[in-house]
Design a protein around this motif. Structure first.
Motif, PDB file in Angstrom:
ATOM      1  N   SER A   4      52.119  88.156  78.703  1.00 11.93           N
ATOM      2  CA  SER A   4      52.467  86.839  79.427  1.00 11.93           C
ATOM      3  C   SER A   4      51.128  86.635  79.733  1.00 11.93           C
ATOM      4  CB  SER A   4      52.994  87.305  80.348  1.00 11.93           C
ATOM      5  OG  SER A   4      52.519  85.674  81.053  1.00 11.93           O
ATOM      6  N   VAL A   6      49.593  85.057  82.131  1.00  6.27           N
ATOM      7  CA  VAL A   6      49.842  85.037  83.572  1.00  6.27           C
ATOM      8  C   VAL A   6      49.409  86.120  84.033  1.00  6.27           C
ATOM      9  CG1 VAL A   6      51.293  84.905  86.019  1.00  6.27           C
ATOM     10  CG2 VAL A   6      51.543  83.378  83.931  1.00  6.27           C
ATOM     11  N   ASP A   7      50.129  87.392  83.015  1.00  2.00           N
ATOM     12  CA  ASP A   7      49.041  88.717  83.259  1.00  2.00           C
ATOM     13  C   ASP A   7      47.886  89.095  82.802  1.00  2.00           C
ATOM     14  OD1 ASP A   7      52.054  89.460  84.287  1.00  2.00           O
ATOM     15  OD2 ASP A   7      52.917  89.934  82.785  1.00  2.00           O
ATOM     16  N   SER A  67      52.301  80.723  75.755  1.00  2.00           N
ATOM     17  CA  SER A  67      52.651  81.275  76.966  1.00  2.00           C
ATOM     18  C   SER A  67      52.762  83.106  77.063  1.00  2.00           C
ATOM     19  CB  SER A  67      54.204  81.029  77.097  1.00  2.00           C
ATOM     20  OG  SER A  67      55.076  81.612  75.851  1.00  2.00           O
TER      21      SER A  67
END
Length: 73
Positions: A4, A6-7, A67
């Protein structure tokens, strides 16, 4: 393995022309109808514009639609 954004952000520094496998999740925009919610694209990093481009159509991929990305281990 899918990572991801985000990670772990996509490593772009000194990666001009490098292909990436990206997982896309499309967001609604005013005046546009979304035909499908998700897709997978092979994209190339374009460091002159600071964006990803689809490898076949060369169209810009909006960064908010990305994403996840595939990370080879």
């Amino acid at each position: 393995m899918w990572i991801s954004i985000v990670d772990e952000p996509i490593p772009e520094y000194f990666k001009n022309g490098r292909p990436y496998l990206l997982g896309l999740c499309f967001h609604e925009r005013y005046g546009y109808k979304i035909e499908k919610q998700t897709d997978i694209a092979i994209a190339v990093w374009d460091s002159s514009c600071g964006c990803f481009r689809d490898s076949t159509t060369r169209m810009k991929i909006d960064s908010i639609d990305i994403s996840e990305w595939w990370k080879d281990i």
